[in-house]
Structures are given as C-alpha cells and as structure tokens.
Write an enzyme that holds these catalytic residues in place. Sequence first.
Site, PDB file in Angstrom:
ATOM      1  N   HIS A 370       0.802  -1.237   0.000  1.00 16.50           N
ATOM      2  CA  HIS A 370       0.000   0.000   0.000  1.00 16.50           C
ATOM      3  C   HIS A 370       0.826   1.274   0.000  1.00 16.50           C
ATOM      4  O   HIS A 370       0.254   2.363   0.112  1.00 16.50           O
ATOM      5  CB  HIS A 370      -0.917   0.052   1.215  1.00 16.50           C
ATOM      6  CG  HIS A 370      -1.962  -1.003   1.246  1.00 16.50           C
ATOM      7  ND1 HIS A 370      -3.230  -0.824   0.734  1.00 16.50           N
ATOM      8  CD2 HIS A 370      -1.926  -2.270   1.711  1.00 16.50           C
ATOM      9  CE1 HIS A 370      -3.929  -1.930   0.914  1.00 16.50           C
ATOM     10  NE2 HIS A 370      -3.153  -2.823   1.504  1.00 16.50           N
ATOM     11  N   LYS A 561      -8.325  14.034   4.730  1.00 17.10           N
ATOM     12  CA  LYS A 561      -7.463  12.844   4.711  1.00 17.10           C
ATOM     13  C   LYS A 561      -6.405  13.058   5.762  1.00 17.10           C
ATOM     14  O   LYS A 561      -6.314  14.139   6.342  1.00 17.10           O
ATOM     15  CB  LYS A 561      -6.828  12.651   3.338  1.00 17.10           C
ATOM     16  CG  LYS A 561      -6.144  13.924   2.792  1.00 17.10           C
ATOM     17  CD  LYS A 561      -5.573  13.715   1.397  1.00 17.10           C
ATOM     18  CE  LYS A 561      -6.573  13.857   0.279  1.00 17.10           C
ATOM     19  NZ  LYS A 561      -6.704  12.699  -0.569  1.00 17.10           N
ATOM     20  N   ARG A 562      -5.586  12.020   6.047  1.00 17.95           N
ATOM     21  CA  ARG A 562      -4.473  12.226   6.970  1.00 17.95           C
ATOM     22  C   ARG A 562      -3.617  13.396   6.502  1.00 17.95           C
ATOM     23  O   ARG A 562      -3.500  13.655   5.299  1.00 17.95           O
ATOM     24  CB  ARG A 562      -3.629  10.948   7.062  1.00 17.95           C
ATOM     25  CG  ARG A 562      -4.308   9.841   7.836  1.00 17.95           C
ATOM     26  CD  ARG A 562      -4.573  10.231   9.273  1.00 17.95           C
ATOM     27  NE  ARG A 562      -3.357  10.246  10.058  1.00 17.95           N
ATOM     28  CZ  ARG A 562      -3.018   9.336  10.962  1.00 17.95           C
ATOM     29  NH1 ARG A 562      -3.825   8.331  11.197  1.00 17.95           N
ATOM     30  NH2 ARG A 562      -1.893   9.427  11.620  1.00 17.95           N
ATOM     31  N   LYS A 567       0.725  14.622   0.667  1.00 19.44           N
ATOM     32  CA  LYS A 567      -0.660  14.868   0.260  1.00 19.44           C
ATOM     33  C   LYS A 567      -0.915  16.352  -0.020  1.00 19.44           C
ATOM     34  O   LYS A 567      -1.912  16.734  -0.599  1.00 19.44           O
ATOM     35  CB  LYS A 567      -1.625  14.365   1.328  1.00 19.44           C
ATOM     36  CG  LYS A 567      -1.579  12.835   1.503  1.00 19.44           C
ATOM     37  CD  LYS A 567      -2.519  12.365   2.613  1.00 19.44           C
ATOM     38  CE  LYS A 567      -2.369  10.895   2.968  1.00 19.44           C
ATOM     39  NZ  LYS A 567      -3.068   9.983   2.034  1.00 19.44           N
ATOM     40  N   THR A 669      -8.566   6.578  -1.825  1.00 19.17           N
ATOM     41  CA  THR A 669      -9.911   6.026  -1.931  1.00 19.17           C
ATOM     42  C   THR A 669     -10.943   7.112  -1.641  1.00 19.17           C
ATOM     43  O   THR A 669     -12.093   7.015  -2.078  1.00 19.17           O
ATOM     44  CB  THR A 669     -10.117   4.842  -0.959  1.00 19.17           C
ATOM     45  OG1 THR A 669      -9.591   5.190   0.315  1.00 19.17           O
ATOM     46  CG2 THR A 669      -9.423   3.591  -1.465  1.00 19.17           C
ATOM     47  N   LYS A 673     -14.884   8.233  -3.262  1.00 20.24           N
ATOM     48  CA  LYS A 673     -16.096   8.566  -2.508  1.00 20.24           C
ATOM     49  C   LYS A 673     -16.694   9.881  -3.000  1.00 20.24           C
ATOM     50  O   LYS A 673     -17.914  10.005  -3.170  1.00 20.24           O
ATOM     51  CB  LYS A 673     -15.768   8.656  -1.006  1.00 20.24           C
ATOM     52  CG  LYS A 673     -15.333   7.316  -0.424  1.00 20.24           C
ATOM     53  CD  LYS A 673     -14.619   7.433   0.922  1.00 20.24           C
ATOM     54  CE  LYS A 673     -13.878   6.127   1.211  1.00 20.24           C
ATOM     55  NZ  LYS A 673     -12.899   6.222   2.301  1.00 20.24           N
TER      56      LYS A 673
HETATM   57  C1  26W Z   1       4.352   0.926   9.819  1.00 17.45           C
HETATM   58  C2  26W Z   1       3.705   2.253   9.722  1.00 17.45           C
HETATM   59  C3  26W Z   1       2.734   2.279   8.626  1.00 17.45           C
HETATM   60  C4  26W Z   1       1.401   2.126   8.893  1.00 17.45           C
HETATM   61  C5  26W Z   1       0.481   2.132   7.869  1.00 17.45           C
HETATM   62  C6  26W Z   1       3.158   2.443   7.321  1.00 17.45           C
HETATM   63  C7  26W Z   1       2.250   2.431   6.295  1.00 17.45           C
HETATM   64  C8  26W Z   1       0.915   2.268   6.573  1.00 17.45           C
HETATM   65  C9  26W Z   1      -0.108   2.205   5.467  1.00 17.45           C
HETATM   66  C10 26W Z   1       0.393   1.291   4.372  1.00 17.45           C
HETATM   67  C11 26W Z   1      -0.469   3.556   4.960  1.00 17.45           C
HETATM   68  C12 26W Z   1      -1.734   3.571   4.156  1.00 17.45           C
HETATM   69  O1  26W Z   1      -2.816   3.639   4.704  1.00 17.45           O
HETATM   70  N1  26W Z   1      -1.610   3.566   2.820  1.00 17.45           N
HETATM   71  C13 26W Z   1      -2.739   3.921   1.983  1.00 17.45           C
HETATM   72  O2  26W Z   1      -3.414   2.756   1.571  1.00 17.45           O
HETATM   73  C14 26W Z   1      -4.596   3.086   0.849  1.00 17.45           C
HETATM   74  C15 26W Z   1      -5.334   1.819   0.549  1.00 17.45           C
HETATM   75  O3  26W Z   1      -4.643   1.066  -0.383  1.00 17.45           O
HETATM   76  C16 26W Z   1      -4.258   3.877  -0.396  1.00 17.45           C
HETATM   77  O4  26W Z   1      -5.443   4.269  -1.028  1.00 17.45           O
HETATM   78  C17 26W Z   1      -3.438   5.115  -0.043  1.00 17.45           C
HETATM   79  O5  26W Z   1      -3.012   5.767  -1.213  1.00 17.45           O
HETATM   80  C18 26W Z   1      -2.245   4.722   0.794  1.00 17.45           C
HETATM   81  O6  26W Z   1      -1.561   5.872   1.262  1.00 17.45           O
END
Ligand code: 26W
Length: 825
Positions: A370, A561-562, A567, A669, A673
Amino acid sequence: MPQTPIVYDAPTPEPRASTVEAIQAEILERLIYSVGKDPIVARPHDWLAATIMAVRDRVMDRWMESSRETWRTSHKRVYYLSLEFLIGRLMRDAMSNVGLIEPVRDALKNLNVDLGDLINLEPDAALGNGGLGRLAACFLESMSSVKIPAYGYGIRYVHGLFRQEMSEGWQVELPEDWLAHGNPWEFERRESAYEIGFGGHVEPVTDPDGEVRQEWRPNDHLLAVAYDTPIVGWRGARVNTLRLWSAQPIDPILLDKFNSGDHIGALAESARAEAITRVLYPADSTAAGQELRLRQEFFFSSASLQDIVRRHLQQYGDLGSLPDKVAIQLNDTHPAISIAELMRILVDDNGLKWAEAWKLCKGTFGYTNHTLLPEALESWPVALLERLLPRHMQIIYQINADVLAEARQRAKFTDSQIANVSLIDEAGGRRVRMGQLAFVGSHSINGVSALHTELMKQTVFSDLHKLYPDRINNKTNGITPRRWLMQCNPDLTKLITDTIGPEFLDDIELLRGLDAHAEDPTFQGQFAQVKRANKEKLARLIKDRLNIVVSPDAMFDVQIKRIHEYKRQLLNIIQAVALYDEIRAHPERDWVPRVKIFAGKAAPGYWNAKLIIKLINDVAKVINNDPAVRGLLKVVFLPNYNVSLAEVIVPAADLSEQISTAGMEASGTGNMKFMANGAITIGTMDGANVEMHKEVGADNIVIFGLTTEEVNEKRAQGETPRSAIEASPRLKEALESISSGVFSPDDPDRYRDLIGGLYDHDWFMVARDFDAYATAQAEVDAIWTDKARWNAMAIRNTARVGFFSSDRTIRQYAQDIWGVPAAAE
Ligand code: 26W
C-alpha cells in the site's frame, strides 16, 4: 481423521419477523431483559444497545446459515489479515443492508425514540489510521455482498485512533474509548483462545524415527481471545465474521505474590499481556520500529494462523490441501511474520518437509503493498527478532538462503541485485525487510492502482520482479457503494432510483444510465438541489462545532485525509493565501465564493504535519475575520476527522482535492467517494486519479501538475525551486506573508522553517506545482460560473463511478489471487 462436529439438521428457532410490531416488541424485550432497564428510566445509550441487539438478531440466522453452508460445501475460505479495520458505525450499515431502516425507524418512533439520534450516538469503531484500514472495512462488506466465505482477522484495540481536539489551533490527542458503553455487536469466544509465545530458545529434538526437529520453547506466554462481529453484505447476501483478538494473561493474578504482600507485582503480568492490544499505533506512514508493535504483529498473526490451521485440520484432516481450501491475504507487511509462523507450524509442529511446507506457504499467501514511501517500509532489527522470536529468525534465515541461492544460480544475479532481494538489509545495522519476506512467501503481490503497481515493479521490488516476473499484479482499490452512496446520501440515492430505476442498487455499473440525463436541465436542477440540501446540513454542523457561518451557495472545496507533506495540504492552504491576497487587491472582480474545508489527523510525532494544521487554523482566523474578504473566501478546519464525519462531508462537497505529489499516493480512496457523490476532482496524475481520469473522461476532471517522470527528473537533477518561486509573484507574495508572520503575529517565526524548506529542496514539489495548481483552480472557478456545465460534469462523475466499487475489486482478487468463485452482479 477429520472430525465432523457439525450437526447440520439441528432444529433452529424461527427467524425473527421484521414487521414494525415485532421489532418494537423485541427492542422493549432487549431493553428489559438484556440491558436491564425500565423503559421509563432508559437513557439514550440503553435504547441504542437494545436497538442494536434487535437488529443483530435479524442478522444471526443468516450468519449461522453462511457458516453452515461453507462447512457443507467445503468451499475455499478467504482470510484477510489486517492490523487495521477502520469500520465506523455498524448499525445503519447493517440495517440498510438487510432492509430494516424504515421498520426500525417506525418501531422506535412508537417508543418515542428518534432513530437518527441513536445512529449518531453509536461510537465509531476506529480501529485504523486511514486508507489501508478503511479499505479493509470496505473489502469485508464487499466480500459478504459477493458471497465469498471470508474472515477478517485483526486486533481488538481497547483504544482506537486518538480523538483530535484543537487547542489554539494546535492538534491535541486524547484517548479514544469506543468500548466505554460496551459493544453489543461483538461476541466473546472464550473457547477460541490460543496461547501465544515470545522469547525463550530453540531446541533440537530427535523424534523416535531419528528425524531432528527444531522446537521453540518460549519463556513468555499469553492468551489470544477471539471476539466475533458479524459483517452483513448487501441484501443480506452473506454474513461473514470479523474476528478480533484480545490479549489476556494466562494467570490473571499471581496469588503467591499477592499473598506475600506484593499487590502490584501480582498484577504485573496481567498488565503486560493486556498492553499488547490496548492501543492502535497512530502512525500511518512511518515505521517506528518499536518492540510493542512487533509484539502486536506477531500476536495477531500467530493467533490467526493457529485458528486457520485448526479449522482446516478439523474439516479436512491434512495440511497438503491448504492452498486449495485457504487463501490468506496480507494487508501490507504488518502481518508478514505470518509467513514464518506458518512455516513453523507446518515444519516444527506438523512434521512437514521444508520444501513441501514452502510450496504450501506460497500457494496460500497473497500480499498487498500500500505504499512505496521508504520510511513506511517495515524492517525489524535482527537482534530484536532473535530475542522475541528466535525460531522465526532461524526460519527467515533459511528462506533467505534458499532465495539467494536461486537468485545466483538460476537468475545469475549480481552482488548488488542479491543485496536488493535479500531479506536482510545489511546497510546500517542488520534488519529484516518485511516487504521482501512478504514477497517471496506469496504467490501474488499486488499494488492498489495501475500507476502504483508499475512503480512497484520499477522501484522497491525491481529485482524481485526480475526473479519472479509473474507474481506482481494490479488490483485497483474500490469503495463500497452501500456506505459511500446509498447510506451517506439517501436523497441522491432516491433521485437516482426515481430517474433510472432501482436496478443500480444491485449492479453499480448501471449508474451509467445517468449519463443520458447529464444535460437535462430538469435532472440537473434536481441533482443540484440534493447537493444543496447536503451542503446545508454540513453548514449547520460547521456552525455548531466551530461557530463559523458558511454559505451553502459558495463552492465547497474539500480536502479531508491524513495530514502528510506528500498529500500537500500545504499547497492548498498556500493557494488560499494567494487567493486572499488577490481578492483584496482586486475587490472589483467577480470572485467565486469558496469555502475551503479541511479535516484530518496528524501522526502525534510528525511535527510538520502538526504545524500544517496550525497554519490552516491561523490562516482561517485571519481570512474569516477580514471584512475586506466580504465572505468570498472562508477556511474551515473540522476537528476529529473520522468515518462518520466523512459521511457528512463527502455528500456535501463540490470540489474534491486529490493533489498529492505524483508518484506518492498509492491509490487514494477518498477520491472515489467524492466521485460517487457528484463532486468534481482537482487532482494530479497520481494513484487512482489516473484511472478516474480515464473512466470519467478528461472533460469531467481537472488535472494539473508534474507527472511522476517529471518529479523524478527534477529530484535527480537536484534542481532547486528558487526559479519557480521567483517566476511566480503570487506564490512569492504568499510565501513571504506566511513566513514573515502575517498569520502568526504571536510568533512571527512559527512558519519560517516550514516555508524555508520550500526554497531549499521542496521534496514534495509544492512550489514547482503551484502555478499549475492556481491555474487549475481558476479553471474550476470558470466551470462553476457555468452552472449547466458544472452540473453535467458532476452528474457524469456519479454516472461513471462503477469501476471504483469494491465489489469489482474483490471480484478481481477472487478470480486472480484467491481462486474462489464470487457472485456475479
Ligand atoms: C508501519 C507504519 C505504517 C502504517 C500504515 C506504514 C504504512 C501504513 C499504510 C500502508 C499507509 C496507508 O494507509 N496507505 C494507503 O493505503 C490506501 C489503501 O490502499 C491507499 O489508497 C493510499 O493511497 C495509501 O496511502
């Protein structure tokens, strides 16, 4: 021998009736007999609990029937392992999917209770940070809707994502407490508890037949207890289970310690165990590498694997059929230790040969990536793994040895390629790379948008892709149209139903039928009227929460969003400042009134993200109170963004901001929406925006900015942004006003470094994309003034959103990765 514990023909009670009278009677019954409250004194939370139980009861029959059917038919099961499930509220979702909203509303009305009030009282299950967790929640709902026998596996955090409050414009984090009033949705399964070990040592043992096996002897044990929540699909197609694990001590209290007077010490083990599932890590993009996090990852991976293997053995009696009957999807690398754990279970506990076990393992696992952000890619120090999971570290070394030998012998890899594919990162302290582990242990590795998947092949996994060229594939993300259109926007759903008929509810591609009405002035008027009503609702919320008055006649320009530098909320707010300058400089022009709406949380340790929130609030204070602006521009930051707030904001948006630096947003995503709800997107060619551009057509989206290749070139050349800033007077003026303290008179230097960074390196291309963005915003204004054109574009966005349904995504996973049948539309 397989056991057959299920009695298929056991008599079951009659399914509950769903008439208003029956529901009303059961709500009262639940209130009295389950909640233990007299209706005369019942509080709103008591009514909520009673109502949830009445709704839940109408899902139970289908839940049991779904599991029974999977046993009976021996269909392959899908397990979705995710450290995060960002579900939001469940009651409206469940009621809507089984057609109970109206009868429950009427039943409650007869009891003098308002359904809307109860819906708003339910706490969000916020067991996730952002995109990845929300995707997992959409997938659960879609898997039920397309009738795939599936389980979600995750952690039952006591505290979900922190609550965000504002203190003088700064983010403050407070603990979230979703379980405070109990959780009527969940069923504790004390019988499904597994022992989870940590630490200790590995001992070679010789079996009677002379074979030497490795046996892990952990020195630290705790229990994983299952809590099950039913997830009901559209029209009750199927009910799947979300199984969340809670950590509990094996001995709740050490009585000898207690009796000897050490009252705190007697409880220490209990506290240590429970700490593992106490709180969700609030970082969504930086792998902090903390031991507790690794403990969380192994805890839920091990519990899930034990549960999966137990169920499989119970039904089929042997492990050779695992890949035929079980598909396990790893949601990013957070559960990647599962690969070593399955190998341990197969080889050490069940005596399989290594090569056979490895084949089963690869046949069973799929891995979804992701993010490509280097700081988000998980790796764990070898020393930590050795201490916490000594047997798993040995297994990882063995896997690595096999992979590297194959790379050298078959693929003739060079040393630098070997270093790239190795599970061990030797640079800067030896670490285990979880992405590499997940890749080599899976038969499928997928990205989440076409662009992201291509970039995976070119960057992090370039050499692994050369070694295993048929593994990487794309599965563009999606969203469930139930929650993100039908439930959050009932007026639009009704209008669409009245216009093209109700069939689109079951086949979202039929929304295309709206295309034929895009230019129809009557339909445009109705579509605009729905949007207007949704905007009025959001305007009331903004007034209630922030005491800011916004006009629903203005364009609602939304970025939610975050908060992250990639972003580019910063680009958005700088453009707001430039616009503010222009409005004051040219009061005579015909300005399009805009409300810029922001919401989102910053990771608690991410300073620049927190500073950007403060900047938005500082800018808002000045602009919103400057009479020279005459209300033409308002800036609003709504605190505590979550799923429920999104469900109010998205249907009210005119303009959707999807403006990440090209190549950095894996998919997005939120973009989908907004599209579903008839907002127009202003965005870069990044993530799934690229596919939105294709689906909706270039005329119905506003694209701007550098492409991924151009961003890479500029970064490679080390080109500085100064010339871009010098060439753009409006950017220069905006930057200077921010960095000189115009918006922070109490602390004029507050933004000096933040803005200074844009002059120095500008990694995220804020300065270099500014002019293109401002021009695109001017184009948006021009479209807005042509109401017929705007409405036609908005309608076409809704009409063409079908591809972005998570039903489509899940069908592709089912067909290409899991090998399971899915119901057609
Ligand atoms: C280990 C710390 C950590 C925690 C969570 C690193 C990375 C993440 C996630 C992978 C971040 C995340 O939420 N990524 C998002 O995933 C969505 C679903 O696929 C995508 O639509 C977003 O673009 C992407 O940033």
